[in-house]
Write an enzyme that holds these catalytic residues in place. Structure first.
Site, mmCIF file in Angstrom:
data_model
loop_
_atom_site.group_PDB
_atom_site.id
_atom_site.type_symbol
_atom_site.label_atom_id
_atom_site.label_comp_id
_atom_site.label_asym_id
_atom_site.label_seq_id
_atom_site.Cartn_x
_atom_site.Cartn_y
_atom_site.Cartn_z
ATOM 1 N N ASP A 21 -1.199 -1.225 -4.190
ATOM 2 C CA ASP A 21 -1.637 -2.382 -3.388
ATOM 3 C C ASP A 21 -3.083 -2.213 -2.915
ATOM 4 O OD1 ASP A 21 -1.342 -4.828 -2.202
ATOM 5 O OD2 ASP A 21 -0.256 -4.092 -0.448
ATOM 6 N N GLY A 22 -3.758 -3.331 -2.741
ATOM 7 C CA GLY A 22 -5.101 -3.319 -2.152
ATOM 8 C C GLY A 22 -6.231 -3.671 -3.105
ATOM 9 N N ARG A 25 -8.438 -6.667 -1.701
ATOM 10 C CA ARG A 25 -9.300 -6.266 -0.583
ATOM 11 C C ARG A 25 -10.436 -5.352 -1.048
ATOM 12 N NH1 ARG A 25 -4.516 -4.160 2.820
ATOM 13 N NH2 ARG A 25 -3.428 -4.739 0.918
ATOM 14 N N TRP A 26 -10.153 -4.495 -2.017
ATOM 15 C CA TRP A 26 -11.165 -3.580 -2.559
ATOM 16 C C TRP A 26 -12.329 -4.398 -3.131
ATOM 17 C CZ3 TRP A 26 -13.561 -2.474 -7.202
ATOM 18 C CH2 TRP A 26 -14.138 -1.195 -7.334
ATOM 19 N N HIS A 38 -8.488 -5.905 -9.543
ATOM 20 C CA HIS A 38 -7.418 -5.606 -10.518
ATOM 21 C C HIS A 38 -7.993 -4.808 -11.692
ATOM 22 C CE1 HIS A 38 -4.851 -8.087 -8.184
ATOM 23 N NE2 HIS A 38 -5.346 -9.249 -8.556
ATOM 24 N N THR A 67 8.089 -10.588 -8.432
ATOM 25 C CA THR A 67 8.584 -11.968 -8.576
ATOM 26 C C THR A 67 7.749 -12.894 -7.686
ATOM 27 O OG1 THR A 67 10.797 -11.024 -8.857
ATOM 28 C CG2 THR A 67 10.673 -13.391 -8.395
ATOM 29 N N GLU A 68 7.461 -12.419 -6.483
ATOM 30 C CA GLU A 68 6.710 -13.237 -5.517
ATOM 31 C C GLU A 68 5.245 -13.427 -5.933
ATOM 32 O OE1 GLU A 68 8.841 -10.764 -4.609
ATOM 33 O OE2 GLU A 68 10.391 -12.100 -3.806
ATOM 34 N N LEU A 132 6.601 12.411 -19.780
ATOM 35 C CA LEU A 132 6.776 11.495 -18.638
ATOM 36 C C LEU A 132 7.313 10.142 -19.077
ATOM 37 C CD1 LEU A 132 5.985 10.722 -15.596
ATOM 38 C CD2 LEU A 132 3.859 9.862 -16.586
HETATM 39 C C1 IPE Z 1 3.425 -5.757 -3.820
HETATM 40 O O1 IPE Z 1 2.150 -6.083 -3.375
HETATM 41 C C2 IPE Z 1 3.577 -6.054 -5.267
HETATM 42 C C3 IPE Z 1 2.793 -5.219 -6.170
HETATM 43 C C4 IPE Z 1 2.042 -4.197 -5.840
HETATM 44 C C5 IPE Z 1 2.907 -5.560 -7.546
HETATM 45 P P1 IPE Z 1 1.852 -7.482 -2.686
HETATM 46 O O2 IPE Z 1 0.428 -7.461 -2.289
HETATM 47 O O3 IPE Z 1 2.294 -8.602 -3.554
HETATM 48 O O4 IPE Z 1 2.805 -7.414 -1.404
HETATM 49 P P2 IPE Z 1 2.799 -8.273 -0.061
HETATM 50 O O5 IPE Z 1 2.831 -9.715 -0.465
HETATM 51 O O6 IPE Z 1 1.542 -7.943 0.673
HETATM 52 O O7 IPE Z 1 3.999 -7.808 0.672
HETATM 53 C C1 IPE Z 2 -2.018 -5.252 -5.760
HETATM 54 O O1 IPE Z 2 -3.177 -5.629 -5.117
HETATM 55 C C2 IPE Z 2 -1.900 -5.827 -7.150
HETATM 56 C C3 IPE Z 2 -0.878 -6.872 -7.304
HETATM 57 C C4 IPE Z 2 -0.050 -7.260 -6.382
HETATM 58 C C5 IPE Z 2 -0.785 -7.505 -8.600
HETATM 59 P P1 IPE Z 2 -3.283 -7.013 -4.365
HETATM 60 O O2 IPE Z 2 -3.731 -8.044 -5.331
HETATM 61 O O3 IPE Z 2 -2.044 -7.321 -3.633
HETATM 62 O O4 IPE Z 2 -4.467 -6.729 -3.330
HETATM 63 P P2 IPE Z 2 -4.511 -7.104 -1.791
HETATM 64 O O5 IPE Z 2 -3.260 -6.581 -1.164
HETATM 65 O O6 IPE Z 2 -4.581 -8.597 -1.714
HETATM 66 O O7 IPE Z 2 -5.732 -6.442 -1.281
HETATM 67 MG MG MG Z 3 -1.337 -6.844 -1.797
#
Ligand code: IPE
Ligand code: IPE
Ligand code: MG
Length: 253
Positions: A21-22, A25-26, A38, A67-68, A132
Site C-alpha cells: 500500500d501507498g 501517496r508516494w 504503481h 475487489t474494492e 518460492l
Molecule cells: C489494499 O489497499 C488493496 C491492495 C493493496 C491491493 P487499498 O489502498 O485498496 O486499501 P484501503 O482502501 O485503503 O483500505
Molecule cells: C496500493 O497503493 C496499490 C493498489 C491498491 C493497487 P494505493 O494505490 O492504494 O496507494 P495509496 O494508498 O492511495 O497511497
Molecule cells: Mg491504498
C-alpha cells in the site's frame, strides 16, 4: 549486525503475506500522478521476491488488486491492468532465474482477457519451479472468497456429493482459493494504514501483523528482513499460556 544477519534461518515464517500500500501517496508526494507510484512499486515487488527466494521462503502472497479496487477511476484501473501485463512480460526471467512458481488467487475471470491470458501462461511456464511460491492476489477479497466457498459447498450438498454434517474446518478450507496453501504466519502492510482491507480474513486468524510507515515503492529487502526479525521475536501462543509454550519449546529441544 544487519537485519539479514539477525534472521534465524530455521525459524523463517512459512508464508508471508503483504498488503502493498501507498503507491498513490508516494507519487503525489513527488507531484506526480498516482500511476507513477504503481510503476515504481514494481521495483519493490522485484526486490522483495528476489530476497524472499534467496532466503528460502516457501510462500509469499502479494495483494495486488482488491475487489474494492474496481471502484477506482477507470483510468487508474486501466493503467494498473496494462502495468500488470507489462510486468509479467518483463519479470518472467526474474521468476525463472529465481526458481519462483507463480500462482494466483482471486476472481481471475473478472480481469481483462489480456491480463488473465498472460497470467495463465506465466503460471504454466513457472509450474516447473520448485522454489518460492509467489501468490498474486488479483481481484481478490476475503468476503468474495468466503461467499464463493459457501456457494460451492451448497452446490455439492444439493447434488448429494456432500453432507451438511460432514462440513468442518478442513472441508471448508478446501473450498477457499487458498486450498493447499498454509496460512500466513506474518502479514506486512506498508504505508502506515492499520487495517486488513478484506485480505485473507479467514486465513489470518492467527497471523502476526506487522505495520510499517514505509510507502510500498520505497520497500526493499532490508524492510523485509526487519519485519522477519520482528516476527521472530514474538511469542505465538495460539490461546495457550506463555508457560505452556515455553514448556513445549523445552520438550522440543
Ligand atoms: C489494499 O489497499 C488493496 C491492495 C493493496 C491491493 P487499498 O489502498 O485498496 O486499501 P484501503 O482502501 O485503503 O483500505
Ligand atoms: C496500493 O497503493 C496499490 C493498489 C491498491 C493497487 P494505493 O494505490 O492504494 O496507494 P495509496 O494508498 O492511495 O497511497
Ligand atoms: Mg491504498
Amino acid at each position: 549486525m544487519s537485519f539479514k544477519e539477525k534472521i534465524i534461518k530455521e525459524k523463517l515464517p512459512l508464508h508471508i503475506a503483504v498488503i502493498m500500500d501507498g503507491n498513490g501517496r508516494w507519487a503525489q508526494k513527488r507531484g506526480n500522478k498516482r500511476v507513477f507510484g504503481h510503476k515504481n512499486g514494481v521495483a519493490a515487488v522485484r526486490d522483495t521476491v528476489e530476497a524472499a527466494a534467496e532466503l528460502g521462503l516457501e510462500y509469499l502472497t502479494l495483494y495486488a488488486f482488491s475487489t474494492e479496487n474496481w471502484n477506482r477511476p477507470r483510468t487508474e484501473i486501466d493503467a494498473l491492468m496494462s502495468l500488470l501485463v507489462a510486468t509479467i512480460n518483463k519479470e518472467m526471467k526474474t521468476l525463472l532465474d529465481n526458481n519462483v512458481r507463480l500462482l494466483t488467487i482471486g476472481d481471475i475471470g473478472s480481469l481483462p482477457v489480456s491480463v488473465s491470458d498472460k497470467l495463465k501462461i506465466a503460471v504454466e511456464k513457472t509450474a516447473v519451479c520448485g522454489g518460492l511460491k509467489l501468490i498474486l492476489a488479483l481481484s481478490y477479497s476475503s468476503r468474495w472468497e468466503i461467499v464463493n466457498a459457501v456457494r460451492n459447498i451448497a452446490v455439492k450438498i444439493e447434488s448429494g456429493e456432500l453432507k451438511s454434517q460432514d462440513i468442518d474446518r478442513r472441508i471448508f478450507e478446501q473450498f477457499l482459493n487458498t486450498a493447499g496453501i498454509p496460512e500466513p504466519e506474518l502479514l506486512i502492510r506498508t504505508s502506515g494504514e492499520y487495517r486488513l482491507s478484506n485480505f485473507l480474513l479467514w486465513q489470518m486468524a492467527y497471523t502476526e501483523l506487522y505495520f510499517t510507515g514505509t510507502l510500498w515503492p520505497d520497500f526493499r529487502r532490508e524492510d523485509l528482513y526487519k519485519a522477519i526479525v520482528n516476527f521472530q521475536s514474538r511469542e505465538r501462543r495460539f490461546g495457550k499460556t506463555s508457560k505452556q509454550i515455553k514448556k513445549n519449546i523445552k520438550v522440543d529441544c
